[in-house]
Design an enzyme around this catalytic site. Structure first.
Site, PDB file in Angstrom:
ATOM      1  CG  HIS A   1      14.064   0.192 -63.051  1.00  0.00           C
ATOM      2  ND1 HIS A   1      13.820   1.535 -63.026  1.00  0.00           N
ATOM      3  CD2 HIS A   1      14.378  -0.159 -61.790  1.00  0.00           C
ATOM      4  CE1 HIS A   1      13.966   1.982 -61.802  1.00  0.00           C
ATOM      5  NE2 HIS A   1      14.291   0.978 -61.022  1.00  0.00           N
TER       6      HIS A   1
ATOM      7  NE  ARG B   1      22.619   3.976 -58.180  1.00  0.00           N
ATOM      8  CZ  ARG B   1      22.365   4.211 -56.905  1.00  0.00           C
ATOM      9  NH1 ARG B   1      23.076   3.604 -55.982  1.00  0.00           N
ATOM     10  NH2 ARG B   1      21.420   5.062 -56.561  1.00  0.00           N
TER      11      ARG B   1
END
Ligand SMILES: *[C@@H]1O[C@H](CO)[C@@H](O)[C@H](O)[C@H]1NC(C)=O
Length: 290
Positions: free
Chosen positions: A140, A159
């Site tokens: 997200h 990430r």
């Protein structure tokens, strides 16, 4: 993890759009087709919702991994073409919300693969009072607005885009769930006129949101587990019924409340409080031996 807006609209990107939406993206965003290649594109276009779930996930994983592992030069070329195309199309038609977002992200993170990957994610806007839950391994991206984010312990963060921090694309692409479709938005369950409870589908925690107008009082019933209270706005007093300990509370305060403690809160200036503790479903199961 749960996200709950504090005062304003929170916008968020969440993996992944449905198969139909992904097909639309492949039909309308030529820059993505260029990055993932014809083989992966055709594989997705030939799928339909009745196909085996593993086939759907594997086609999405392959296309997404291809996109995320594209070379720097291919990414920057695709982004500059995308930008040029959208800017020119915006003169003849209104851009979709996603397209406008992509242009905004490009300004913030030029040449970042996340700008293009945004097309694979659901664009979600939450208004105060609504919440979103995210399972493990569901990527997200937070875009704007202020929210409460509650996370279970031992979550690791990996990430892959829209960040200046370290990225690990291969690990990310390998571990994702590739769940497709729009996320469930929780409206919460009213406990009384002031407290609403948000119950995610996992056992680790639940979150209460309390809006208490000036002059009003509310009791948080004792819970079999400890709680953390966060005061997001206002002023008032928090009273521990049993010990008669009383704390003056105001914006920014965080308080730990032990298990089995009944808490009575009185507001001077409208209070906005969030409480989190172990999900009551855990105790229901545990204590009834279900
Ligand atoms: C909570 O505290 C307020 C203010 O001291 C008091 O008026 C109210 O009766 C208390 N409520 C309960 C349920 O104890």
């Amino acid at each position: 993890m749960v996200l709950l807006p504090i005062l304003n609209i929170v916008s968020h990107l969440l993996f992944s759009i449905s198969l139909q939406e992904l097909k639309d993206v492949l039909h309308t965003v030529p820059e993505i087709v260029e990055m993932i290649g014809d083989a992966d594109t055709n594989r997705v276009l030939l799928l339909n919702d009745e196909d085996d779930e593993d086939d759907l996930k594997s086609a999405l994983r392959s296309a997404f991994t291809q996109l995320m592992s594209a070379s720097k030069s291919l990414i920057s070329k695709a982004i500059s073409e995308l930008k040029r195309r959208l800017n020119s199309e915006s003169e003849v038609r209104p851009l979709t919300a996603k397209e406008a977002l992509v242009l905004q992200l490009e300004k913030q993170y030029p040449d970042d693969v996340g700008v293009i990957a945004a097309f694979f994610l659901n664009y979600v806007k939450l208004t105060p009072g609504e919440a979103l839950h995210l399972g493990a391994n569901e990527p997200h991206a937070y875009i704007s607005g202020e929210c409460i984010e509650c996370m279970a312990t031992s979550d690791n963060v990996i990430r892959a885009g829209l960040t200046p921090k370290f990225r690990d694309v291969q690990t990310l692409c390998a571990m994702l769930t590739y769940k497709q479709g729009f996320p469930e938005i929780l409206q919460g369950v009213p406990m009384n006129p002031y407290i609403t409870k948000y119950i995610p589908p996992f056992d680790e925690f639940e979150v209460d949101r309390c809006v208490l107008p000036g002059g009003a009082s509310v009791v948080f019933p004792a819970s079999p587990g400890p709680s953390i209270f966060l005061v997001a706005g206002g002023e008032g007093t928090m009273l521990h019924e049993e010990s008669h300990r009383s704390d003056v509370i105001s914006e920014g305060d965080v308080l730990f409340v032990p298990d089995e403690a009944e808490i009575n809160i009185t507001s001077e200036v409208e209070l906005l409080i969030f409480r989190t503790g172990v999900n009551h479903k855990f105790f229901d199961t545990f204590m009834n031996g279900k």
